[in-house]
Design a protein around this motif. Structure first.
Motif, PDB file in Angstrom:
ATOM      1  N   ARG A  38       0.832  -1.183   0.000  1.00 53.89           N
ATOM      2  CA  ARG A  38       0.000   0.000   0.000  1.00 53.89           C
ATOM      3  C   ARG A  38       0.873   1.242   0.000  1.00 53.89           C
ATOM      4  N   ALA A  48       2.470  -5.012   3.014  1.00 54.60           N
ATOM      5  CA  ALA A  48       1.392  -5.326   3.959  1.00 54.60           C
ATOM      6  C   ALA A  48       1.343  -6.820   4.272  1.00 54.60           C
ATOM      7  N   TYR A  61       2.784 -11.066   7.531  1.00 60.49           N
ATOM      8  CA  TYR A  61       2.199  -9.740   7.620  1.00 60.49           C
ATOM      9  C   TYR A  61       3.192  -8.733   8.191  1.00 60.49           C
ATOM     10  N   VAL A  65      -0.079  -4.247  10.368  1.00 56.14           N
ATOM     11  CA  VAL A  65      -1.404  -4.723   9.948  1.00 56.14           C
ATOM     12  C   VAL A  65      -1.773  -6.054  10.582  1.00 56.14           C
ATOM     13  N   PHE A  69      -5.481  -7.577   9.092  1.00 57.85           N
ATOM     14  CA  PHE A  69      -5.453  -7.947   7.678  1.00 57.85           C
ATOM     15  C   PHE A  69      -5.327  -9.459   7.559  1.00 57.85           C
ATOM     16  N   ASP A  91      -5.123   3.588   7.407  1.00 59.63           N
ATOM     17  CA  ASP A  91      -5.149   2.587   6.339  1.00 59.63           C
ATOM     18  C   ASP A  91      -5.435   3.209   4.975  1.00 59.63           C
ATOM     19  N   TYR A  95      -3.921   0.504  -2.650  1.00 55.26           N
ATOM     20  CA  TYR A  95      -3.486  -0.863  -2.370  1.00 55.26           C
ATOM     21  C   TYR A  95      -3.156  -1.565  -3.683  1.00 55.26           C
TER      22      TYR A  95
END
Length: 128
Positions: A38, A48, A61, A65, A69, A91, A95
């Motif tokens: 992102r 991310a 991850y 996040v 996520f 956020d 993306y």
């Protein structure tokens, strides 16, 4: 060549959820590590999440996040997903999904340089 098309972005209130999709076409989808990155306004693109080549593959991850996520993939549909829960204004970003050809010599897929193909991005905006 692998073509990637993201969808599912939009405007959502803080605390809400979104599911982003990335449809792949071209070469064999299941040969690629898939990642989500992102880029927020004025900031560099950041990692991310990524998922290994199998539909039930290992996931990884970014700390920022983790817990909110979830990345998943469906190799039968040539699609990777990013479920985002408990959205926060931070956020807000474009993306991008990306595909990296698996290499036994590469130990990390958190750098954008590891990825060979990129989608055009989908905007996620979180209002407070």
């Amino acid at each position: 060549q692998v073509q990637l098309v993201e969808s599912g972005g939009g405007l959502v209130q803080a605390g809400g959820s979104l599911r982003l999709s990335c449809a792949a076409s071209g070469r064999t989808f299941s040969n690629y590590i898939m990642g989500w990155f992102r880029q927020a306004p004025g900031k560099e693109r950041e990692f991310a999440a990524h998922i290994s080549i199998r539909s039930s593959g290992n996931t990884y991850y970014a700390d920022s996040v983790k817990g909110r996520f979830t990345i998943s993939r469906d190799n039968a549909k040539n699609t990777v997903y990013l479920q985002i829960n408990r959205l926060i204004p931070e956020d807000t970003a474009v993306y991008y999904c990306a595909a990296a050809q698996y290499s036994p010599f590469r130990s990390s897929y958190t750098s954008s340089q590891a990825y060979d193909y990129w989608g055009q991005g989908t905007q996620v905006t979180v209002s407070s």
